[in-house]
Design a protein around this motif. Structure first.
Motif, short mmCIF file in Angstrom:
data_model
loop_
_atom_site.label_atom_id
_atom_site.label_comp_id
_atom_site.label_asym_id
_atom_site.label_seq_id
_atom_site.Cartn_x
_atom_site.Cartn_y
_atom_site.Cartn_z
N GLU A 19 0.78 -1.08 -0.15
CA GLU A 19 0.12 0.15 -0.16
C GLU A 19 1.14 1.10 0.00
OE1 GLU A 19 -2.09 -0.07 3.56
OE2 GLU A 19 -3.32 -2.21 3.05
N ALA A 20 1.91 0.49 -0.37
CA ALA A 20 3.06 2.83 0.06
C ALA A 20 3.16 3.13 -1.78
CB ALA A 20 3.92 1.48 0.69
N LEU A 21 2.90 2.46 -2.28
CA LEU A 21 2.85 3.35 -4.09
C LEU A 21 2.50 4.24 -3.79
CD1 LEU A 21 3.72 2.78 -6.93
CD2 LEU A 21 1.55 2.54 -7.04
N GLY A 22 3.24 5.06 -4.17
CA GLY A 22 2.27 6.60 -4.54
C GLY A 22 2.78 6.96 -2.99
N ARG A 23 2.92 6.98 -1.67
CA ARG A 23 3.03 6.88 -0.77
C ARG A 23 4.13 8.39 -0.54
NH1 ARG A 23 -0.94 5.36 3.14
NH2 ARG A 23 -0.50 7.53 4.06
N LEU A 80 10.32 11.50 0.16
CA LEU A 80 10.42 10.88 -1.58
C LEU A 80 9.38 9.89 -1.73
CD1 LEU A 80 12.53 9.87 -3.22
CD2 LEU A 80 13.10 7.84 -2.60
N ARG A 81 8.63 10.05 -2.75
CA ARG A 81 7.81 10.19 -3.05
C ARG A 81 7.88 8.32 -3.84
NH1 ARG A 81 2.62 12.57 -6.72
NH2 ARG A 81 1.00 11.47 -5.96
N ILE A 82 7.33 7.76 -2.93
CA ILE A 82 7.21 5.73 -3.33
C ILE A 82 7.00 5.93 -5.00
CG2 ILE A 82 7.13 3.66 -2.66
CD1 ILE A 82 6.95 5.05 0.38
N THR A 83 7.57 5.76 -5.46
CA THR A 83 7.18 4.78 -6.83
C THR A 83 7.81 3.30 -7.13
OG1 THR A 83 9.23 4.94 -7.73
CG2 THR A 83 7.91 7.02 -8.04
N ALA A 84 7.41 2.71 -7.96
CA ALA A 84 7.65 1.33 -8.29
C ALA A 84 9.53 1.18 -7.90
CB ALA A 84 7.69 0.82 -9.49
N ARG A 85 10.13 2.03 -8.62
CA ARG A 85 10.99 1.44 -8.30
C ARG A 85 12.53 1.78 -6.48
NH1 ARG A 85 14.74 6.23 -10.29
NH2 ARG A 85 13.45 7.80 -7.71
N GLU A 86 11.15 2.22 -5.69
CA GLU A 86 11.39 2.25 -4.58
C GLU A 86 10.93 1.38 -3.68
OE1 GLU A 86 12.58 6.17 -5.81
OE2 GLU A 86 10.77 5.27 -5.75
N ILE A 87 9.73 1.20 -4.15
CA ILE A 87 9.13 -0.34 -3.37
C ILE A 87 9.62 -1.90 -3.86
CG2 ILE A 87 7.21 -1.68 -4.00
CD1 ILE A 87 5.71 0.08 -2.99
N GLY A 88 10.29 -1.75 -5.32
CA GLY A 88 12.23 -3.04 -5.22
C GLY A 88 12.75 -2.26 -3.76
N MET A 89 13.64 -1.17 -3.88
CA MET A 89 14.25 -1.04 -3.57
C MET A 89 14.03 -1.62 -1.41
SD MET A 89 16.02 2.68 -4.28
CE MET A 89 17.33 2.86 -3.27
N LEU A 90 12.76 -1.21 -1.35
CA LEU A 90 11.89 -2.34 0.30
C LEU A 90 11.91 -3.23 0.41
CD1 LEU A 90 9.75 1.09 0.33
CD2 LEU A 90 11.84 0.94 1.24
N VAL A 112 5.20 6.40 6.06
CA VAL A 112 4.47 7.35 5.21
C VAL A 112 4.14 8.27 5.91
CG1 VAL A 112 4.85 5.85 3.33
CG2 VAL A 112 2.86 5.81 4.56
N VAL A 113 3.77 9.43 5.49
CA VAL A 113 3.22 10.63 6.07
C VAL A 113 1.43 10.34 5.64
CG1 VAL A 113 2.33 13.10 4.97
CG2 VAL A 113 4.78 12.24 4.77
#
Length: 656
Positions: free
Chosen positions: A52-56, A180-190, A200-201
């Protein structure tokens, strides 16, 4: 007792009094008051699952709890070896290594160390076994089946094709930063770090209410005098688009008790409350009256020197911002983006919007009201002289204005307009949306709608602006469009369209269509009469109401010929399309008008033929071979297009 239960005399008196706006202030003053009363700051954090973090927006720095990768791994398929064992290997004198009795596929933990003179088969991503410090590719070896060994034909260097533990992310390393706004790239890193939850905020919860007795929910039957609620879905989508969580609370009637109850519920459950409608000075507009009494500080601003958007109301109740947007869609969206979007984005931890602007020249003067900042919707067109901005004439009640416009420009409050030839800065709407491939300006026809749809199936996007035949020709001569759609009769020659072409323009034939008088079936003024006689009979009845057409349209010329200088009731009602004429007659707002037979059938109206006319397309001859224009002309000439037009009732390939 609700307001609607009051005696009619009291409600009529209230309507006649019509409370005025409090004090109309400038856009700058309104913004200053709102920001002073409502902190534009980031909300506290919350923890959400990774899915549920995408876009957050990250509420804090994130450090990797592990090494990524967590072990040394092979970067190619091959054999794990000791680099010293491979020295001197070449094709002429290969080095032989005995294979260990295990195969290291991905996910397999090594059991055996690589001793001197041995090698272990390993797949890409496999764990490097103890003793090995390099990997050789399969292509650099020759397998010896009987000996269960490999012959190396090329030496390896230490570390060759080895990915070391922590080479991507080291344990304790800060890998993502706060804000930082979470994109698919950051989802992969996490996910690679093994983090199942992310701080997240918290997104601001935004209540969206639509007010008005005239509103009906989308999908419900539409009774007379009602309209579908478009503001609610538009605002809810815009809230989500800008990082908020929309909480749609439906439609509230123009009733003080019902609105007060809905407002208290919204304030209890959400961070921001947005209402649309109920900000003007009509008898049904009750929102601002409720806000005056709901709690301090109450109304901050009611009335802003904006066009569109003057009725905007900004308030604070129970410590939370309440924004009452104007009811008309364009007004609502302009004021939403101007005043509400910055608040939502700040609370969600997002940076301000970065809207792209482009310089363009105005080909015609745009008048404006002195003392009010006016936002003018515009479409952009590339001309030989550069980019031009075509001001769109649709008012604040238009739902389609945003979809048809490329952007908008501002006319300052201190100016009464912008002169032709001036350069304006057009703020683009919808970043990343490509401009249209083709611009058509002129007279509307449902047949053209069909052709444009066929063009879209080929990946070409066309914009259509309905300003009448004469307006389309003028736009073509100014270089503002690719095609002008027209149906103009020259009374001297009896020819359609060709006598009106300027030098350098060409005409391609479109189709023939039947114009006539439309009326409600069974009306004795029109039934069983010839068109001219029916109109004469209607003109003799003062109570008969017509619906006209806009000046410059081909249909208007026909209407003027029927009227012969008379100005009957309804003369000044001058819409821009056949559909609008038919709707006025079908709904009983008018008794007759002039439209094409195709539209009359669609609205179930009676039809008295007047004339067969030509609906054609003019274009600049030297632009004939530009890709989009050529594609349009090709589609127009194809038999499937011609068949579709015949199905709609048009005459194709014939002259009247």
């Amino acid at each position: 007792m609700t307001e609607r239960d009051l005696p009619f005399r009291e409600r009529l008196a209230a309507a006649a009094r019509q409370e005025q706006f409090l004090t109309v202030v400038s856009r700058e003053e309104a913004s200053a008051r709102f920001r002073a009363a409502v902190p534009h700051r980031t909300l506290p954090s919350e923890s959400v699952v990774l899915a549920e973090a995408l876009g957050r927006v990250l509420a804090g720095d994130v450090a990797s709890p592990i090494d990524v990768p967590p072990f040394d791994r092979a970067l190619v398929d091959g054999f794990a070896v000791r680099a010293t064992d491979t020295q001197g290997s070449r094709s002429a004198s290969p080095r032989r290594l005995i294979l260990n009795p295990e195969i290291l596929a991905c996910g397999v933990a090594p059991r055996l160390a690589v001793a001197e003179g041995t090698a272990t088969p390993i797949a890409t991503g496999g764990v490097i076994p103890r003793g090995a410090d390099a990997v050789v590719m399969v292509e650099q070896t020759e397998f010896q089946g009987e000996a269960l060994a490999i012959d190396l034909v090329q030496a390896a260097r230490p570390g060759q094709f080895v990915g070391y533990a922590g080479a991507d992310m080291a344990a304790g390393e800060t890998v993502l930063r706060k804000g930082l706004r979470i994109t698919a790239r950051e989802i992969g890193m996490l996910a690679a770090c093994g983090l199942a939850r992310v701080p997240v905020v918290r997104r601001p919860r935004v209540a969206v209410l639509s007010t008005g007795d005239e509103l009906v929910a989308v999908g419900a039957p539409l009774p007379p005098g009602a309209i579908y609620d478009s503001n609610g879905p538009i605002v809810a989508a815009a809230v989500t688009e800008n990082g908020g969580e929309s909480v749609p609370l439906g439609i509230v009637p123009d009733d003080a008790a019902a609105l007060r109850e809905a407002l208290h519920r919204a304030l209890a459950e959400t961070d921001i409350v947005i209402l649309s409608g109920g900000t003007s000075k009509g008898a049904g507009d009750v929102s601002h009256r409720i806000l005056k009494d709901i709690g301090a500080p109450g109304i901050l601003v009611h009335g802003v020197a904006l066009k569109p958007g003057k009725p905007l109301c900004l308030a604070v109740a129970e410590g939370k911002p309440v924004i009452v947007l104007p009811g008309f869609p364009t007004s609502a969206m302009f004021t939403f983006h101007d005043f509400v979007v910055p608040l939502i984005r700040a609370m969600a931890g997002l940076p301000p919007r970065e809207d792209e602007a482009v310089a363009a020249v105005l080909p015609q003067r745009v008048a404006s009201e002195l003392g009010r900042t006016e936002f003018v919707m515009a479409s952009l067109a590339e001309t030989p002289g550069g980019m031009v901005a075509l001001a769109l004439s649709k008012g604040s009640g238009s739902v389609t204005a945003f979809s048809q416009a490329d952007g908008f420009f501002a006319v300052p409050a201190a100016r009464s307009g912008v002169e032709a030839g001036e350069t304006v800065s057009v703020t683009r709407l919808g970043a990343g949306v490509r401009p249209p491939d083709l611009t058509l300006i002129g007279s509307h026809c449902v047949g053209l709608d069909r052709v444009v749809g066929l063009l879209a199936e080929r990946g070409l996007r066309a914009r259509t602006l309905w300003v009448g035949s004469a307006g389309g020709l003028a736009a073509l001569q100014r270089g503002e469009c690719d095609l002008a759609a027209l149906h103009l009769l020259d009374p001297e020659t009896g020819l359609y369209n060709s006598p009106f072409l300027a030098e350098g323009s060409s005409l391609t034939p479109g189709w023939g269509r039947l114009q006539g008088v439309v009326f409600r079936r069974g009306d004795p003024l029109f039934a069983d009469r010839e068109a001219g006689a029916a109109v004469a009979a209607a003109l003799a009845v003062p109570e008969a109401v017509m619906v006209n057409r806009n000046v410059g349209s081909g249909t208007r010329a026909l209407v003027d010929g029927l009227l012969r200088g008379s100005r009957p009731a309804g003369f000044w009602n001058q819409p821009r399309s056949h559909n609008a004429v038919a709707a006025a007659v079908a709904q009983g707002r008018a008794d007759w008008g002039v439209a094409i037979s195709t539209v009359a059938r669609a609205y179930g109206l009676g039809f008295l033929p007047l004339t067969e006319e030509r609906y054609d397309f003019a274009y600049a001859a030297d632009k004939r071979d530009t890709p989009a224009l050529a594609a349009f002309l090709d589609v127009l000439a194809e038999e499937p297009t011609r068949a579709a037009l015949r199905d709609l009732g048009f005459r194709v390939g014939e002259t009247p």
